[in-house]
Design a protein around this motif. Structure first.
Motif, mmCIF file in Angstrom:
data_model
loop_
_atom_site.group_PDB
_atom_site.id
_atom_site.type_symbol
_atom_site.label_atom_id
_atom_site.label_comp_id
_atom_site.label_asym_id
_atom_site.label_seq_id
_atom_site.Cartn_x
_atom_site.Cartn_y
_atom_site.Cartn_z
ATOM 1 N N SER A 24 0.863 -1.179 0.000
ATOM 2 C CA SER A 24 0.000 0.000 0.000
ATOM 3 C C SER A 24 0.898 1.226 0.000
ATOM 4 O O SER A 24 1.758 1.362 0.870
ATOM 5 N N VAL A 25 0.687 2.117 -0.977
ATOM 6 C CA VAL A 25 1.586 3.276 -1.079
ATOM 7 C C VAL A 25 0.981 4.548 -0.482
ATOM 8 O O VAL A 25 1.674 5.554 -0.343
ATOM 9 N N THR A 26 -0.306 4.474 -0.137
ATOM 10 C CA THR A 26 -0.946 5.637 0.503
ATOM 11 C C THR A 26 -2.251 5.195 1.150
ATOM 12 O O THR A 26 -2.858 4.204 0.723
ATOM 13 N N ASP A 27 -2.691 5.944 2.158
ATOM 14 C CA ASP A 27 -4.031 5.691 2.706
ATOM 15 C C ASP A 27 -5.044 6.683 2.132
ATOM 16 O O ASP A 27 -6.232 6.583 2.402
ATOM 17 N N ARG A 28 -4.568 7.630 1.316
ATOM 18 C CA ARG A 28 -5.471 8.644 0.763
ATOM 19 C C ARG A 28 -6.252 8.075 -0.427
ATOM 20 O O ARG A 28 -5.745 7.217 -1.140
ATOM 21 N N CYS A 29 -7.462 8.609 -0.617
ATOM 22 C CA CYS A 29 -8.257 8.148 -1.760
ATOM 23 C C CYS A 29 -9.148 9.279 -2.241
ATOM 24 O O CYS A 29 -9.539 10.149 -1.458
ATOM 25 N N ASN A 30 -9.450 9.254 -3.537
ATOM 26 C CA ASN A 30 -10.320 10.281 -4.117
ATOM 27 C C ASN A 30 -11.757 9.797 -4.238
ATOM 28 O O ASN A 30 -12.588 10.480 -4.823
ATOM 29 N N LEU A 31 -12.062 8.594 -3.723
ATOM 30 C CA LEU A 31 -13.440 8.124 -3.596
ATOM 31 C C LEU A 31 -13.701 7.852 -2.113
ATOM 32 O O LEU A 31 -12.754 7.816 -1.310
ATOM 33 N N ARG A 32 -14.942 7.649 -1.766
ATOM 34 C CA ARG A 32 -15.298 7.299 -0.383
ATOM 35 C C ARG A 32 -16.280 6.126 -0.431
ATOM 36 O O ARG A 32 -17.416 6.241 0.029
ATOM 37 N N CYS A 33 -15.844 5.014 -1.011
ATOM 38 C CA CYS A 33 -16.748 3.876 -1.190
ATOM 39 C C CYS A 33 -17.335 3.482 0.170
ATOM 40 O O CYS A 33 -16.592 3.354 1.152
ATOM 41 N N VAL A 34 -18.629 3.303 0.193
ATOM 42 C CA VAL A 34 -19.335 3.141 1.472
ATOM 43 C C VAL A 34 -18.819 1.955 2.284
ATOM 44 O O VAL A 34 -18.828 1.981 3.501
ATOM 45 N N GLU A 131 -23.611 1.586 -13.923
ATOM 46 C CA GLU A 131 -24.413 2.782 -14.213
ATOM 47 C C GLU A 131 -23.971 3.933 -13.310
ATOM 48 O O GLU A 131 -23.655 3.722 -12.134
ATOM 49 N N ALA A 132 -23.980 5.161 -13.879
ATOM 50 C CA ALA A 132 -23.405 6.322 -13.189
ATOM 51 C C ALA A 132 -24.069 6.618 -11.841
ATOM 52 O O ALA A 132 -23.393 6.919 -10.856
ATOM 53 N N GLU A 133 -25.389 6.522 -11.766
ATOM 54 C CA GLU A 133 -26.078 6.887 -10.530
ATOM 55 C C GLU A 133 -25.754 5.887 -9.415
ATOM 56 O O GLU A 133 -25.500 6.251 -8.269
ATOM 57 N N HIS A 134 -25.708 4.620 -9.774
ATOM 58 C CA HIS A 134 -25.321 3.585 -8.798
ATOM 59 C C HIS A 134 -23.900 3.828 -8.308
ATOM 60 O O HIS A 134 -23.593 3.678 -7.144
ATOM 61 N N PHE A 135 -23.043 4.172 -9.249
ATOM 62 C CA PHE A 135 -21.639 4.414 -8.915
ATOM 63 C C PHE A 135 -21.547 5.531 -7.878
ATOM 64 O O PHE A 135 -20.853 5.423 -6.873
ATOM 65 N N ARG A 136 -22.292 6.602 -8.104
ATOM 66 C CA ARG A 136 -22.220 7.768 -7.206
ATOM 67 C C ARG A 136 -22.693 7.402 -5.795
ATOM 68 O O ARG A 136 -22.123 7.825 -4.802
ATOM 69 N N ARG A 137 -23.713 6.570 -5.731
ATOM 70 C CA ARG A 137 -24.220 6.158 -4.405
ATOM 71 C C ARG A 137 -23.182 5.324 -3.655
ATOM 72 O O ARG A 137 -23.024 5.423 -2.450
ATOM 73 N N LEU A 138 -22.458 4.493 -4.394
ATOM 74 C CA LEU A 138 -21.468 3.614 -3.747
ATOM 75 C C LEU A 138 -20.178 4.334 -3.418
ATOM 76 O O LEU A 138 -19.610 4.172 -2.342
ATOM 77 N N ALA A 139 -19.714 5.138 -4.377
ATOM 78 C CA ALA A 139 -18.394 5.765 -4.238
ATOM 79 C C ALA A 139 -18.477 7.148 -3.599
ATOM 80 O O ALA A 139 -17.452 7.728 -3.250
ATOM 81 N N ARG A 140 -19.689 7.660 -3.463
ATOM 82 C CA ARG A 140 -19.940 9.000 -2.916
ATOM 83 C C ARG A 140 -19.168 10.092 -3.661
ATOM 84 O O ARG A 140 -18.822 11.118 -3.093
ATOM 85 N N ARG A 141 -18.854 9.842 -4.902
ATOM 86 C CA ARG A 141 -18.226 10.836 -5.768
ATOM 87 C C ARG A 141 -18.735 10.569 -7.186
ATOM 88 O O ARG A 141 -19.064 9.431 -7.537
ATOM 89 N N ASP A 142 -18.712 11.643 -8.003
ATOM 90 C CA ASP A 142 -19.291 11.555 -9.342
ATOM 91 C C ASP A 142 -18.245 11.247 -10.409
ATOM 92 O O ASP A 142 -18.112 12.021 -11.342
ATOM 93 N N HIS A 143 -17.499 10.188 -10.273
ATOM 94 C CA HIS A 143 -16.372 9.960 -11.185
ATOM 95 C C HIS A 143 -16.572 8.741 -12.094
ATOM 96 O O HIS A 143 -15.607 8.069 -12.456
ATOM 97 N N PHE A 144 -17.811 8.457 -12.420
ATOM 98 C CA PHE A 144 -18.078 7.237 -13.207
ATOM 99 C C PHE A 144 -17.390 7.284 -14.571
ATOM 100 O O PHE A 144 -16.734 6.333 -14.987
ATOM 101 N N ARG A 145 -17.497 8.454 -15.235
ATOM 102 C CA ARG A 145 -16.987 8.526 -16.608
ATOM 103 C C ARG A 145 -15.470 8.264 -16.707
ATOM 104 O O ARG A 145 -15.055 7.426 -17.515
ATOM 105 N N PRO A 146 -14.619 8.939 -15.895
ATOM 106 C CA PRO A 146 -13.185 8.627 -16.021
ATOM 107 C C PRO A 146 -12.866 7.161 -15.722
ATOM 108 O O PRO A 146 -11.919 6.606 -16.298
ATOM 109 N N VAL A 147 -13.653 6.537 -14.858
ATOM 110 C CA VAL A 147 -13.366 5.128 -14.546
ATOM 111 C C VAL A 147 -13.664 4.251 -15.765
ATOM 112 O O VAL A 147 -12.868 3.366 -16.122
ATOM 113 N N THR A 148 -14.778 4.534 -16.437
ATOM 114 C CA THR A 148 -15.080 3.726 -17.624
ATOM 115 C C THR A 148 -14.048 4.004 -18.734
ATOM 116 O O THR A 148 -13.642 3.094 -19.459
ATOM 117 N N GLU A 149 -13.591 5.257 -18.794
ATOM 118 C CA GLU A 149 -12.525 5.570 -19.778
ATOM 119 C C GLU A 149 -11.243 4.803 -19.425
ATOM 120 O O GLU A 149 -10.537 4.315 -20.306
#
Ligand code: SAM
Length: 350
Positions: A24-34, A131-149
């Protein structure tokens, strides 16, 4: 290039050989998966994290024990500005089983080519919803598109494998099982469904947990035919399956073989403790025998106090000796009796 195992094989106290380390190289994250970390997670001060040089030094000692495969995880490894350099260092040490990355994919497109050039061989991207809305509920961030990219980009580059990891939680994202599995139809993607684990202070309940057999049954009920793929020498903990399913373009009259595979990672149902070959190095330099383990051995403080490589090697040996035989859920512990060890998954490196 690969390091000669100067310290001999690393064997744990139960006779299993350790050949794989997750760093593990960091404990920081840009998502907050529930299921992983709370919104208000406190991060360790940066001076408490291993530097690039300290990561390389610990990895070099492990490689000298014949540890062949390394995975970088976190937190979110791509939030570390020196990640490409870390991969280059590991590549120079030489890990014949490959250098892998677990990422949520959000920042991956910006550095994918540099990581590949630095020697990264495999990529696992976490995605729990198609799906983007499900992703946002789980990850608590709106980053679905870059992940699919990130997934499409990773598949277009010459990595040895691209895998997708999905934690399935009943009533939360189990309706995403089929849409996620469908991603294997036209892509050379290994989609792996992970059983939801109780960990740290996450809100796990028995009712939300779905075992891998139910997941498999649900795919089969939807017309998926699953054929086991044999495990290779550096296979991970997943049980992988080739997939065939009714071909929608024929109205379901014909079947088609999917390009990718489906797999199940079943830590709660205990599918892999017996053959566990891994250890974990936390971002603050503790070597752990088990995700749920307690016998952590500090490598970072000794390194900072001037320990020699031989001294670090004897600490590594000690950590292997106390590696747990099985994790607590595998010996039937319930959530209520599970020992807490003050770290969330993001602080160990899932
Ligand atoms: N940020 C990176 C990522 O998203 O892959 C690496 C760290 S993340 C902690 C590693 C993996 O742990 C992810 O696939 C994540 O879904 C999984 N994970 C986290 N908490 C979990 C839990 N409670 N049960 C099962 N898997 C979990």
């Amino acid at each position: 290039m690969s390091v000669e195992p100067t310290y001999g094989p690393l064997v744990d106290g139960h006779g299993r050989r350790v050949t794989y380390v997750r760093i593990s190289v960091t404990d920081r994250c840009n998502l907050r998966c529930v299921y992983c970390m709370p919104e208000e997670q406190k991060f360790r001060p940066r001076p408490h994290l291993m530097t690039r040089e300290e990561i390389a030094r610990a990895a070099g000692v492990l490689a000298a024990f014949g540890v062949a495969k390394v995975r970088l995880t976190g937190g979110e490894p791509t939030t570390r500005p020196d990640l490409v350099g870390i991969v280059a260092d590991l590549s120079a040490i030489g890990f014949p089983g490959g250098i892998a990355l677990s990422t949520n994919g959000v920042l991956f497109p910006r550095m994918a080519r540099d990581l590949l050039a630095a020697g990264l061989t495999r990529v696992n991207i976490s995605l729990d919803a198609a799906e983007a809305e499900h992703f946002r509920r789980l990850a608590r961030r709106d980053h679905f598109r870059p992940v699919t990219e990130a997934i499409e980009l990773a598949l277009s580059l010459p990595f040895e494998s691209v895998k997708l990891n999905s934690v399935v939680i009943r009533g939360f994202n189990d309706d995403q099982l089929l849409p996620l599995a469908e991603m294997t139809r036209d892509r050379a993607l290994a989609v792996r469904f992970i059983e939801f684990m109780p960990f740290g202070d996450n809100a796990w309940s028995q009712g939300e947990w779905i075992g891998w057999e139910e997941l498999r049954g649900r795919l089969e009920s939807a017309g998926y035919e699953l054929t086991p793929v044999g495990k290779g020498p550096v296979s991970g903990p997943a049980d992988e399956f080739r997939v065939s399913s009714p071909d929608p373009s024929s109205g379901g009259a014909l079947r088609c073989e999917h390009r990718g595979t489906v797999g199940f990672i079943a830590p709660v149902s205990d599918r892999f403790c017996d053959t566990c070959n891994r250890m974990r190095l936390t971002q603050d330099g503790f070597l752990k025998g088990c995700l749920f383990g307690h016998g952590d051995v500090d490598l970072l403080r000794p390194m900072r106090q001037g320990a020699s490589d031989a001294e670090l090697a004897s600490l590594v040996r000690r950590a292997a000796e106390v590696k747990e035989h099985r994790h607590p859920m595998a010996v039937g512990m319930s959530r209520a009796t599970l020992p807490l060890h003050g770290r969330n998954m993001s602080e160990v490196g899932g």
